[in-house]
Design an enzyme around this catalytic site. Sequence first.
Site, PDB file in Angstrom:
ATOM      1  CD  GLU A  47      -2.725   0.830   2.521  1.00 50.56           C
ATOM      2  OE1 GLU A  47      -2.603   0.785   3.784  1.00 50.56           O
ATOM      3  OE2 GLU A  47      -3.114   1.762   3.220  1.00 50.56           O
ATOM      4  CE  LYS A 116      -7.296   2.107   4.020  1.00 42.67           C
ATOM      5  NZ  LYS A 116      -5.864   2.070   4.296  1.00 42.67           N
ATOM      6  CB  CYS A 150      -4.532  -1.788   4.828  1.00 37.95           C
ATOM      7  SG  CYS A 150      -3.713  -1.344   5.846  1.00 37.95           S
TER       8      CYS A 150
END
Length: 265
Positions: A47, A116, A150
């Site tokens: 990430e 995200k 994540c």
Amino acid sequence: MATPLRIAIVQMNIEAGNPEANFAKMAAKLEEAATANPKPDLIVLPEMWNTGYALDRIQSLADPDGTRTKAFMSAFCRKHGVSVHAGSIARLNGTTVTNTTYIFDTQGEEIGQYSKIHLFQLMNEHLHLDAGESLGRFELGGVPAGTMICYDIRFPELARKLALDGARILFVPAEWPHPRLHHWRTLLQARAIENQMYVVSCNTVGESGASTFFGHSMVIDPWGEVIAEAEEVEMTLTAEINLALVDEVRGRIPVFADRRPSLYQ
Ligand SMILES: O=C(O)CCC(=O)C(=O)O
């Protein structure tokens, strides 16, 4: 899609706030991974590897429209005939920044993109980044796959939705720090077990401000077994996955057929 599918996971120490250094290091690591013997079919990155968590300067550091990242990855995939799940980068979209992933096929074509959707307040992402508004579905050589980033793994409904939409592999680039190694491991295994799919994760290592990222990138099979796991050092982890196991596990315990969505949706 090759069977088994050979995956290389680049677990890298990212220098926060130094995209030039990170690009140079990533280019070297990608070259090394693609020229290994045996050669991987797919390389997976972590990430926010261009900027790390330099969120207070993220507007000036982020890649405008992802142009540099896309050009680099596309040329790299074409050169080596390899696919890349490019982890995620900080992408500048006019005046806002998103935490965005791109996926490229062996011809260098962009086959997926995802920003995200759950921003991690504990690391102030919500103060500096804009959340994505759509899900990360793509097809890798005809195999339906999903991606999240994540913190997204704390939302089981997201992984379930991707699985219901057909995903057989779930990719999770991350910068996940101590002291939550037990959350990382348990959540990744749970997503694999409950959705009976492969989970392929790529974390970072090293320190950034008050955070220490612990690595432990891992590949988990649809039965929940960890088939490859990195240590807490910079390294490229390799694994082979056999997608027939997804059908075998789904046949053994028919979770998807046994769901009662009318009672809990
Ligand atoms: O959920 C966690 O504990 C870590 C999440 C995180 O570090 C992130 O999303 O960047």
